[in-house]
Design a protein around this motif. Structure first.
Motif, PDB file in Angstrom:
ATOM      1  N   GLU A 187       7.560   2.684   7.158  1.00 19.59           N
ATOM      2  CA  GLU A 187       6.296   1.663   7.066  1.00 19.59           C
ATOM      3  C   GLU A 187       7.807   0.761   7.375  1.00 19.59           C
ATOM      4  OE1 GLU A 187       2.677   2.114   4.856  1.00 19.59           O
ATOM      5  OE2 GLU A 187       2.375   0.236   4.208  1.00 19.59           O
ATOM      6  N   ALA A 188       8.096   0.540   6.214  1.00 19.76           N
ATOM      7  CA  ALA A 188       8.716  -1.009   6.067  1.00 19.76           C
ATOM      8  C   ALA A 188       9.972  -1.289   7.151  1.00 19.76           C
ATOM      9  CB  ALA A 188       9.899  -0.886   4.856  1.00 19.76           C
ATOM     10  N   PHE A 189      10.120   0.125   7.624  1.00 23.64           N
ATOM     11  CA  PHE A 189      11.628   0.089   9.181  1.00 23.64           C
ATOM     12  C   PHE A 189      10.439  -0.300  10.578  1.00 23.64           C
ATOM     13  CE2 PHE A 189      12.490   2.104  12.930  1.00 23.64           C
ATOM     14  CZ  PHE A 189      14.499   1.929  13.047  1.00 23.64           C
ATOM     15  N   PHE A 190       9.059  -0.067  10.083  1.00 25.81           N
ATOM     16  CA  PHE A 190       8.638  -0.073  11.272  1.00 25.81           C
ATOM     17  C   PHE A 190       8.337  -1.567  11.076  1.00 25.81           C
ATOM     18  CE2 PHE A 190       4.413  -1.744  12.820  1.00 25.81           C
ATOM     19  CZ  PHE A 190       5.041  -1.347  14.154  1.00 25.81           C
ATOM     20  N   ASP A 231      -1.683  -3.401   6.866  1.00 22.51           N
ATOM     21  CA  ASP A 231      -2.404  -2.756   5.181  1.00 22.51           C
ATOM     22  C   ASP A 231      -2.732  -1.421   5.841  1.00 22.51           C
ATOM     23  OD1 ASP A 231      -3.933  -3.523   7.739  1.00 22.51           O
ATOM     24  OD2 ASP A 231      -5.552  -3.581   6.243  1.00 22.51           O
ATOM     25  N   GLU A 232      -2.765  -1.001   4.523  1.00 19.44           N
ATOM     26  CA  GLU A 232      -3.737   0.447   4.128  1.00 19.44           C
ATOM     27  C   GLU A 232      -3.395   1.363   5.701  1.00 19.44           C
ATOM     28  OE1 GLU A 232      -7.710   0.420   2.892  1.00 19.44           O
ATOM     29  OE2 GLU A 232      -7.408  -0.673   5.216  1.00 19.44           O
ATOM     30  N   VAL A 233      -2.117   2.534   5.586  1.00 18.15           N
ATOM     31  CA  VAL A 233      -1.171   2.884   6.267  1.00 18.15           C
ATOM     32  C   VAL A 233      -0.670   4.238   5.939  1.00 18.15           C
ATOM     33  CG1 VAL A 233       1.252   3.677   7.860  1.00 18.15           C
ATOM     34  CG2 VAL A 233       0.304   1.377   7.199  1.00 18.15           C
ATOM     35  N   SER A 234      -1.055   5.349   6.125  1.00 14.16           N
ATOM     36  CA  SER A 234      -2.079   6.664   5.773  1.00 14.16           C
ATOM     37  C   SER A 234      -0.816   7.255   5.028  1.00 14.16           C
ATOM     38  CB  SER A 234      -2.485   7.310   6.667  1.00 14.16           C
ATOM     39  OG  SER A 234      -2.184   8.878   6.829  1.00 14.16           O
ATOM     40  N   LYS A 235      -0.397   7.556   4.356  1.00 12.08           N
ATOM     41  CA  LYS A 235       0.894   8.077   3.679  1.00 12.08           C
ATOM     42  C   LYS A 235       1.239   9.587   4.827  1.00 12.08           C
ATOM     43  CE  LYS A 235       1.315   7.597  -1.294  1.00 12.08           C
ATOM     44  NZ  LYS A 235       0.264   6.675  -1.535  1.00 12.08           N
ATOM     45  N   ALA A 236       0.117  10.023   4.970  1.00 11.30           N
ATOM     46  CA  ALA A 236       0.000  11.686   5.577  1.00 11.30           C
ATOM     47  C   ALA A 236       0.301  11.400   7.321  1.00 11.30           C
ATOM     48  CB  ALA A 236      -1.616  12.574   5.564  1.00 11.30           C
ATOM     49  N   VAL A 237       0.093  10.502   7.985  1.00 13.33           N
ATOM     50  CA  VAL A 237      -0.228   9.986   9.472  1.00 13.33           C
ATOM     51  C   VAL A 237       1.652  10.545  10.293  1.00 13.33           C
ATOM     52  CG1 VAL A 237       0.716   7.682   9.625  1.00 13.33           C
ATOM     53  CG2 VAL A 237      -0.999   9.408  11.226  1.00 13.33           C
ATOM     54  N   TRP A 238       2.371  10.044   9.330  1.00 18.50           N
ATOM     55  CA  TRP A 238       3.641  10.831  10.619  1.00 18.50           C
ATOM     56  C   TRP A 238       4.572  11.688   9.764  1.00 18.50           C
ATOM     57  CZ3 TRP A 238       4.744   5.153   8.738  1.00 18.50           C
ATOM     58  CH2 TRP A 238       4.442   4.069   9.418  1.00 18.50           C
ATOM     59  N   ASP A 280      -3.603  -5.213  13.807  1.00 16.40           N
ATOM     60  CA  ASP A 280      -3.133  -4.769  13.204  1.00 16.40           C
ATOM     61  C   ASP A 280      -2.391  -3.426  13.308  1.00 16.40           C
ATOM     62  OD1 ASP A 280      -3.157  -4.000  10.507  1.00 16.40           O
ATOM     63  OD2 ASP A 280      -5.378  -4.420   9.991  1.00 16.40           O
ATOM     64  N   VAL A 281      -0.744  -3.748  13.072  1.00 15.22           N
ATOM     65  CA  VAL A 281       0.178  -2.856  13.168  1.00 15.22           C
ATOM     66  C   VAL A 281       0.197  -1.936  11.460  1.00 15.22           C
ATOM     67  CG1 VAL A 281       0.149  -3.012  15.860  1.00 15.22           C
ATOM     68  CG2 VAL A 281       1.521  -3.855  13.689  1.00 15.22           C
TER      69      VAL A 281
END
Ligand code: ACM
Length: 707
Positions: free
Chosen positions: A327-330, A298-305, A235-236
């Motif tokens: 996220e989409a770029f990654f 899944d579930e990538v935090s909005k705040a992390v970056w 998971d990434v």
């Protein structure tokens, strides 16, 4: 429904103890006369045009020994039974070749299969037809014609949250073969750990809980022998604290705190991250020969970056408007790495809008709407919304959700609205992604893109020893939902066959009931019978209400929750309570001979309160369930009063009816308290997190004695 009638016709030829109960129900079962094939000797299997003989040889040996174990018979070598298979193709091909026709006649069993896996699926049916009878095997002459509705029928297990031993995985694979599943998806990395040996990045395995590469190869071969693919998930960029803790140079840590710690994700702005993934995925991919490779997403935090300077620079350089675009770029970069390894990418539903290659597969998990949207975008899709077995919903709840329905799983709009009205904090959690809005049915094009479904069992509250009974027998009901025609929807018939399938799984070596007994003996060495009696008719609260870590986290604390309570051990579906309800219905309808067993059962439940109380005193694992034992006794007393009245041909008194109705209302309230997500955190839960399941049977008796 024609074939159900046909199946029923085959059943009447059998004494009850030997009644076969096919699960998943085949497309068609046609009886052929009234004769039976007796199996008194070893199976003598042969095959033509089916490819690798060694695989089928092992499968036939397994089938023979399973049937002996199911029946306890000693076979007479002088009476072999022919099992002849012919394959249309020696390779399964893209559709996996699982279709088969199985004919039982005087000369033995003959199988016509599309491909070699079709022979395995026919063997699974034969295993069930042989039944559990120690009195001899007699299989009615019949022809079964069968093919799966969906090509992808999976179970997902989560060794990241709690490690699962290879032996436990193999037991699940054995059971999966018996139920005609064909995919085991393993969630192999998350915040809690990275579970595959990495020679390139050994710090990923610092906690010691991982599969050696040789164990992975062995497991993959074991599953392949049974017609089951293993799909790995790493998971990434979220759910990656284990990776980022071991290799901080590929991660981003938020400046803001969430529940007492910084949030983490892989760093999308650093080339180091992509080189790391190239090497890591490059090491992992060859261990898993299946062409599919799951990257989570899944579930990538909005705040992390949000506060990371290098991510801000990336956004400016690549013209990325927000965290979703980052996220989409990654994900596009990660998917490119996977494709260069020759694999097809799978991701959770969040990847659906990320612009991944068209051949990527989306796994929907929150709503049916997400499945509809992913197929509308042209992605092949696997449906998992509605099939989360870790939510501890009963088998018929999951069974009632059709994978192709476009508005069947997820919060209803009304429920979401009510939740949002409770508090701004809750409104924040209840996003539209969780809500299933009314939706047009799938088009024919979309239906083709829905390749199947998977039942996930996330591991937060499932240790190795709890896997067997959290997964089974409920997963068997989902095996049927994913294999059988959409018209197979009779829940009562499903439960009737589930009870038999469950017994067969236990006899074959599944650890579900044995584990429960072991745990009961551990909790109550003095008298585990009292514990077993209570566990047989209770079940755990649902929708994560038993996950006490969540409440603690919301209150700003972290706890390690021991998973050794009665609620961890109780079966989600009480087949004992179901049998009782069935017998109560038949008794009320006139089968008066059932009065004695019903009375004995009610008496056992009544006296168990004192027995349980005697061992519970001073035992912290049992004390919390004393009110449960008392409630069961009170409800059983109401049932006995009703039975007395019915036997004596009189009515219950008004006071008795009122008392019984109060108790039954309480049971229903306790059941309802965790029936829906979020409500499960908001409402008080029953004592010991245990729901008492005998209400429906008692209600039948009380209502009959009240009118
Ligand atoms: C998921 O349950 N986060 C896929």
């Amino acid at each position: 429904m024609k074939f159900i009638g046909a199946l029923a016709a085959t059943l009447v030829a059998f004494p009850a103890y030997a009644a076969p109960a096919l699960m998943p129900l085949p497309v068609s079962v046609v009886p052929n006369g009234t004769d039976v094939l007796r199996i008194e000797g070893p199976l003598k299997a042969d095959w033509q045009g089916c490819g690798d003989a060694a695989v089928l040889d092992r499968a036939a040996t397994r089938l023979g020994s399973d049937i002996q174990r199911q029946t306890g018979l000693i076979f007479d070598p002088a009476k072999p039974v022919a099992v002849r298979s012919t394959c249309r193709s020696s390779q399964d091909g893209a559709d996996r070749g699982e279709a088969y026709r199985l004919t039982v006649e005087n000369e033995g069993v003959s199988i016509d299969a599309d491909g070699p896996t079709g022979v395995l699926r026919a063997y699974a049916s034969l295993r069930q037809l042989a039944g559990l009878s120690p009195a001899g095997i007699a299989i009615a002459h019949q022809t079964i014609t069968d093919a799966p509705r969906f090509a992808w029928r999976g179970v997902m297990l989560d060794p990241a949250r709690h490690f699962i031993s290879v032996a436990t995985l193999k037991r699940q694979i054995d059971a999966m073969e018996r139920l005609k599943f064909n995919t085991l998806h393993l969630h192999l990395s998350d915040d809690q750990g990275f579970r595959v040996e990495s020679l390139r990045y050994p710090k990923l395995n610092a906690d010691g809980e991982y599969y050696r590469q040789s164990e992975i190869r062995d497991l993959v071969a074991y599953a392949a022998d049974r017609g089951i693919r293993i799909v790995p998930e790493f998971d990434v960029p979220g759910h990656s604290r284990a990776i980022v803790t071991a290799y901080p140079e590929v991660g981003t840590f938020s400046k803001t705190m969430f529940l007492g710690q910084p949030e983490v994700a892989l760093n999308p702005a650093s080339e180091k991250t992509y080189r790391f993934l190239e090497r890591l995925f490059g090491e992992m991919a060859p261990l898993f020969p299946d062409p599919h490779f799951h990257i989570g997403g899944d579930e990538v935090s909005k705040a992390v970056w949000a506060d990371a300077e290098d991510v801000k620079a990336l956004m400016a350089r690549e013209n990325l408007a927000d965290s979703k675009a980052v996220e989409a770029f990654f994900l596009r970069r990660a998917a490119g790495i996977v494709r260069r390894l020759g694999k097809t990418v799978i991701g959770w539903e969040e990847v659906s809008g990320a612009g991944l290659p068209k051949d990527s597969i989306v796994q929907s998990w929150q709503t049916s709407n997400a499945m509809a949207d992913a197929t509308a975008k042209g992605h092949r899709t696997i449906m998992s919304a509605g099939y989360y077995l870790n939510l501890l919903m009963p088998a018929d709840y999951h069974y009632g959700i059709d994978p192709a329905a476009t508005a069947a799983a997820g919060l209803t709009p009304e429920h979401a609205k009510a939740l949002r009205g409770i508090s701004p904090l809750l409104a924040n959690f209840v996003t539209d992604a969780l809500v299933d809005f009314p939706h047009a049915p799938l088009s024919a094009e979309q239906e083709k893109l829905l390749i199947g479904a998977e039942a996930p069992l996330w591991g937060e509250i499932a240790t190795d020893e709890l896997i067997d009974h959290h997964l089974w027998p409920r997963a068997a009901a989902l095996a049927e939902r994913f294999w059988s025609p959409a018209s197979v929807t009779d829940k009562a018939d499903m439960y009737r066959r589930l009870a038999v399938a469950s017994a067969q799984l236990t006899v074959s070596g599944l650890d579900d009931k044995a584990n429960r007994q072991r745990i009961a003996a551990r909790i109550a060495p003095g008298d585990n019978g009292a514990v077993a009696g209570l566990l047989a008719i209770t079940g755990p609260v649902r929708n994560m209400a038993h996950d006490h870590r969540i409440k603690a986290m919301l209150a700003g604390r972290r706890i390690v929750q021991p998973l050794n309570a009665l609620a961890d051990t109780a079966p989600v579906d009480s087949l004992v309570a179901r049998r009782f309800a069935d017998e109560a219905t038949r008794y009320v309808a006139g089968e008066r001979a059932l009065g004695a067993p019903l009375r004995a059962q009610l008496g056992d439940w009544q006296v168990n309160e004192a027995r349980f109380g005697a061992i519970a005193a001073g035992n912290p694992l049992l004390e919390p369930a004393r009110p449960t034992a008392a409630l069961i006794a009170a409800v059983a007393t109401a049932g006995l009063d009703a039975l007395d009245a019915l036997e004596q041909g009189r009515l219950l008194s008004a006071a008795q009816v009122q008392k019984a109705n109060e108790l039954l209302a309480r049971l229903e309230k306790e059941e309802a308290a965790s029936w829906r997500p979020f409500d499960s955190f908001l409402r008080p839960q029953p004592a010991a997190d245990l729901i008492v399941k005998i209400g429906p049977g008692i209600r039948t008796l009380v209502e009959a004695a009240a009118k």
